[in-house]
Design a protein around this motif. Sequence first.
Motif, PDB file in Angstrom:
ATOM      1  N   PRO A  22      51.061  35.999  74.438  1.00 42.28           N
ATOM      2  CA  PRO A  22      51.421  34.952  75.402  1.00 42.28           C
ATOM      3  C   PRO A  22      52.885  35.053  75.851  1.00 42.28           C
ATOM      4  O   PRO A  22      53.184  34.882  77.040  1.00 42.28           O
ATOM      5  CB  PRO A  22      51.148  33.656  74.647  1.00 42.28           C
ATOM      6  CG  PRO A  22      50.056  34.020  73.688  1.00 42.28           C
ATOM      7  CD  PRO A  22      50.384  35.435  73.260  1.00 42.28           C
ATOM      8  N   THR A  23      53.784  35.349  74.944  1.00 35.94           N
ATOM      9  CA  THR A  23      55.201  35.479  75.307  1.00 35.94           C
ATOM     10  C   THR A  23      55.412  36.673  76.233  1.00 35.94           C
ATOM     11  O   THR A  23      56.125  36.567  77.241  1.00 35.94           O
ATOM     12  CB  THR A  23      56.073  35.619  74.046  1.00 35.94           C
ATOM     13  OG1 THR A  23      55.900  34.445  73.246  1.00 35.94           O
ATOM     14  CG2 THR A  23      57.547  35.785  74.404  1.00 35.94           C
ATOM     15  N   PHE A  73      53.232  37.976  78.207  1.00 31.08           N
ATOM     16  CA  PHE A  73      52.622  37.638  79.492  1.00 31.08           C
ATOM     17  C   PHE A  73      53.574  36.803  80.339  1.00 31.08           C
ATOM     18  O   PHE A  73      53.766  37.083  81.528  1.00 31.08           O
ATOM     19  CB  PHE A  73      51.299  36.895  79.275  1.00 31.08           C
ATOM     20  CG  PHE A  73      50.618  36.524  80.567  1.00 31.08           C
ATOM     21  CD1 PHE A  73      49.820  37.436  81.226  1.00 31.08           C
ATOM     22  CD2 PHE A  73      50.781  35.258  81.113  1.00 31.08           C
ATOM     23  CE1 PHE A  73      49.195  37.097  82.423  1.00 31.08           C
ATOM     24  CE2 PHE A  73      50.168  34.913  82.308  1.00 31.08           C
ATOM     25  CZ  PHE A  73      49.371  35.833  82.962  1.00 31.08           C
ATOM     26  N   GLU A  74      54.169  35.784  79.762  1.00 28.45           N
ATOM     27  CA  GLU A  74      55.084  34.913  80.510  1.00 28.45           C
ATOM     28  C   GLU A  74      56.310  35.677  80.996  1.00 28.45           C
ATOM     29  O   GLU A  74      56.731  35.513  82.151  1.00 28.45           O
ATOM     30  CB  GLU A  74      55.491  33.705  79.666  1.00 28.45           C
ATOM     31  CG  GLU A  74      54.357  32.740  79.386  1.00 28.45           C
ATOM     32  CD  GLU A  74      53.660  32.229  80.640  1.00 28.45           C
ATOM     33  OE1 GLU A  74      54.344  31.941  81.650  1.00 28.45           O
ATOM     34  OE2 GLU A  74      52.422  32.120  80.614  1.00 28.45           O
ATOM     35  N   GLU A  75      56.896  36.498  80.139  1.00 26.86           N
ATOM     36  CA  GLU A  75      58.056  37.308  80.544  1.00 26.86           C
ATOM     37  C   GLU A  75      57.685  38.266  81.666  1.00 26.86           C
ATOM     38  O   GLU A  75      58.427  38.432  82.632  1.00 26.86           O
ATOM     39  CB  GLU A  75      58.605  38.078  79.340  1.00 26.86           C
ATOM     40  CG  GLU A  75      59.256  37.196  78.302  1.00 26.86           C
ATOM     41  CD  GLU A  75      59.601  37.944  77.015  1.00 26.86           C
ATOM     42  OE1 GLU A  75      59.226  39.139  76.869  1.00 26.86           O
ATOM     43  OE2 GLU A  75      60.243  37.320  76.145  1.00 26.86           O
ATOM     44  N   GLN A  93      55.216  37.953  83.846  1.00 25.42           N
ATOM     45  CA  GLN A  93      54.949  37.231  85.084  1.00 25.42           C
ATOM     46  C   GLN A  93      56.239  36.962  85.859  1.00 25.42           C
ATOM     47  O   GLN A  93      56.264  37.105  87.086  1.00 25.42           O
ATOM     48  CB  GLN A  93      54.217  35.915  84.802  1.00 25.42           C
ATOM     49  CG  GLN A  93      52.747  36.087  84.549  1.00 25.42           C
ATOM     50  CD  GLN A  93      52.000  36.494  85.791  1.00 25.42           C
ATOM     51  OE1 GLN A  93      51.769  35.680  86.691  1.00 25.42           O
ATOM     52  NE2 GLN A  93      51.619  37.747  85.855  1.00 25.42           N
ATOM     53  N   ALA A  94      57.295  36.585  85.155  1.00 23.44           N
ATOM     54  CA  ALA A  94      58.576  36.327  85.820  1.00 23.44           C
ATOM     55  C   ALA A  94      59.127  37.613  86.438  1.00 23.44           C
ATOM     56  O   ALA A  94      59.559  37.612  87.597  1.00 23.44           O
ATOM     57  CB  ALA A  94      59.570  35.738  84.827  1.00 23.44           C
ATOM     58  N   ARG A 138      55.142  34.425  93.359  1.00 25.03           N
ATOM     59  CA  ARG A 138      54.622  33.565  92.286  1.00 25.03           C
ATOM     60  C   ARG A 138      53.334  32.864  92.716  1.00 25.03           C
ATOM     61  O   ARG A 138      52.381  32.763  91.947  1.00 25.03           O
ATOM     62  CB  ARG A 138      55.667  32.526  91.878  1.00 25.03           C
ATOM     63  CG  ARG A 138      56.797  33.089  91.070  1.00 25.03           C
ATOM     64  CD  ARG A 138      57.726  31.973  90.586  1.00 25.03           C
ATOM     65  NE  ARG A 138      58.861  32.546  89.915  1.00 25.03           N
ATOM     66  CZ  ARG A 138      60.125  32.316  90.231  1.00 25.03           C
ATOM     67  NH1 ARG A 138      60.427  31.470  91.209  1.00 25.03           N
ATOM     68  NH2 ARG A 138      61.103  32.891  89.563  1.00 25.03           N
ATOM     69  N   GLY A 190      45.903  31.812  84.284  1.00 28.69           N
ATOM     70  CA  GLY A 190      46.967  32.599  83.647  1.00 28.69           C
ATOM     71  C   GLY A 190      46.390  33.760  82.867  1.00 28.69           C
ATOM     72  O   GLY A 190      45.488  34.451  83.339  1.00 28.69           O
TER      73      GLY A 190
END
Length: 158
Positions: free
Chosen positions: A11-12, A14-16, A18-19, A45, A55
């Motif tokens: 999850p971490t 993925f979030e990094e 995505q940015a 975005r 997500g």
Amino acid sequence: MTTVTLRPMTPTEFEEWQAMLAEDYAAEQVAAGTWPADGAVQRAREENARLLPEGAATERMLFLRGMDADGEPVGRVWVALDHPRGAPGVAFLFDIEVLEDRRGQGFGRALLAAAEDAARQAGAVALELNVFGKNATARGLYSSSGYEVVTQQMRKAL
């Protein structure tokens, strides 16, 4: 030969990713002249949010991290198992990236081969992608890996 194994992104990660993906995609669109710079990152975005309504949990999407033989990360891949324009049996490679400090060591080709294998194992009979015309390195990799041009968009500055 360089080999890469794949595992799901955390999850971490993925979030990094995505940015970074939104910023990189926006910059590519601006450089290609398809989007104005103002609002480009927000537009990227929003496009990703439409493609990924759940997500990382969005069905029929593979968000993968490429690992070297020592278990160290070398890159990442995003494959849609359903083609965005509905081509039956054709998966779509939305993103592939080798980490900057791992480039030039054969990991791009290995990561691409691993992504192809993951798509094949999920039932795809072909993998399609888009590449920006100015990205000669990527175009060379794809061509030498057996990809063929199926459509082509061209532009001339006036």
